[in-house]
Design an enzyme around this catalytic site. Sequence first.
Site, short mmCIF file in Angstrom:
data_model
loop_
_atom_site.label_atom_id
_atom_site.label_comp_id
_atom_site.label_asym_id
_atom_site.label_seq_id
_atom_site.Cartn_x
_atom_site.Cartn_y
_atom_site.Cartn_z
N GLU A 1 12.22 -11.07 6.84
CA GLU A 1 12.87 -12.15 7.57
C GLU A 1 13.00 -11.79 9.05
O GLU A 1 12.92 -12.65 9.92
CB GLU A 1 14.24 -12.48 6.93
CG GLU A 1 14.05 -13.25 5.63
CD GLU A 1 15.15 -13.08 4.61
OE1 GLU A 1 16.23 -12.56 4.95
OE2 GLU A 1 14.93 -13.46 3.45
N HIS B 1 12.90 -5.73 7.28
CA HIS B 1 12.88 -6.85 6.32
C HIS B 1 11.98 -7.96 6.85
O HIS B 1 11.95 -8.23 8.06
CB HIS B 1 14.30 -7.37 6.09
CG HIS B 1 14.37 -8.29 4.92
ND1 HIS B 1 13.99 -9.61 5.02
CD2 HIS B 1 14.71 -8.08 3.63
CE1 HIS B 1 14.11 -10.18 3.81
NE2 HIS B 1 14.54 -9.27 2.96
N LYS C 1 22.23 -10.48 2.84
CA LYS C 1 21.72 -11.29 3.97
C LYS C 1 22.89 -11.89 4.76
O LYS C 1 23.95 -11.27 4.82
CB LYS C 1 20.74 -12.35 3.47
CG LYS C 1 19.64 -11.72 2.60
CD LYS C 1 18.48 -12.63 2.33
CE LYS C 1 17.48 -11.88 1.46
NZ LYS C 1 16.27 -12.65 1.20
N SER D 1 12.78 -12.28 -5.60
CA SER D 1 13.17 -13.08 -6.77
C SER D 1 13.45 -12.26 -8.03
O SER D 1 13.18 -12.71 -9.14
CB SER D 1 12.13 -14.17 -7.04
OG SER D 1 12.08 -15.07 -5.95
N GLU E 1 8.15 -5.80 -0.77
CA GLU E 1 8.69 -7.15 -0.93
C GLU E 1 7.65 -8.18 -0.48
O GLU E 1 7.56 -8.50 0.72
CB GLU E 1 9.94 -7.32 -0.08
CG GLU E 1 11.08 -6.39 -0.45
CD GLU E 1 12.42 -6.98 -0.02
OE1 GLU E 1 13.21 -7.29 -0.92
OE2 GLU E 1 12.63 -7.16 1.17
N GLY F 1 13.09 -15.13 -2.15
CA GLY F 1 13.89 -16.34 -2.12
C GLY F 1 13.19 -17.57 -2.67
O GLY F 1 13.67 -18.69 -2.50
N ASN G 1 20.93 -6.98 -1.15
CA ASN G 1 20.86 -7.46 0.23
C ASN G 1 21.56 -8.81 0.31
O ASN G 1 21.01 -9.82 -0.12
CB ASN G 1 19.37 -7.57 0.62
CG ASN G 1 19.17 -8.14 2.01
OD1 ASN G 1 20.13 -8.33 2.75
ND2 ASN G 1 17.92 -8.41 2.35
P1 PGA Z 1 15.48 -12.47 -3.12
O1 PGA Z 1 15.43 -11.60 -1.76
O2 PGA Z 1 15.90 -11.53 -4.22
O3 PGA Z 1 16.49 -13.54 -2.85
O4 PGA Z 1 14.10 -13.01 -3.34
C1 PGA Z 1 14.99 -10.28 -1.75
C2 PGA Z 1 15.09 -9.71 -0.36
O5 PGA Z 1 14.82 -10.42 0.60
O6 PGA Z 1 15.42 -8.52 -0.17
#
Ligand code: PGA
Length: 253
Positions: A98, A96, A12, A212, A166, A172, A10
């Site tokens: 976010e 997601h 983003k 992460s 997740e 993140g 991803n």
């Molecule tokens: P990250 O994000 O690996 O940077 O923690 C995962 C995601 O949001 O899909």
Amino acid sequence: MGRKFFVGGNWKCNGTLDEVKKIVNLLNDGKVPSSDVVEVVVSPPYVFLPLVKSTLRSDFHVAAQNCWVKKGGAFTGEVSAEMLKNLEVPWVILGHSERRALLGETNEFVGDKVAYALSQGLKVIACVGETLEQREAGSTMEVVAAQTKAIAEKVKDWTNIVLAYEPVWAIGTGKVASPAQAQEVHCELRKWLHANTSPEVAATTRIIYGGSVNGANSKELAGQPDLDGFLVGGASLKPEFIDIINAAVVKIA
Ligand code: PGA
């Protein structure tokens, strides 16, 4: 059980034209197991989808990071499932955290989006996960079950869904879930699917972990029996994404 390992990247809201070309070159040069062993799907921002699709190796596929909840039309700024299908973008990430947190996407809205995208022939990476407060309050399972239920209520056929667990506190942050923490939720989600969809859906639906994941922690996570792959954010923009894809060999060792 035939759950092929799945690794999603991803990207983003990241990347310039030059950076995107570099990542594609890196992926194209990467040594990874065959597509019989691992399914790899990368998700650039919409504007880069055609470029990535046309330059990416043929054993990897692309996903959009979102799509509109119904048929396109007078919805300024949105991209419809029909458009993705028209561009032969096979996958879309929906729900997601976010988008849930920052844009107020509710469980029901995500369920509607998943159902509509599937109806248009897209495959869906559907994301669920609890916040730190919810985990500390002991409501992790309640939260992810409610998120999954909102999808299950709108969808009969799970063939084209990958469920991504997740935990929001792991995204993140560099604070990856421990293999035991991930396995516990994956196992519970599979039990939930068993009880609320069908034993077949529970046995065949891939449940992937995100939050992460990196080159160093991916192998141990991949060793967990109910963990069928990853959704990777930050590390999907780096060379270690190739190492994460290679964690798939744990399943065939
Ligand atoms: P990250 O994000 O690996 O940077 O923690 C995962 C995601 O949001 O899909």
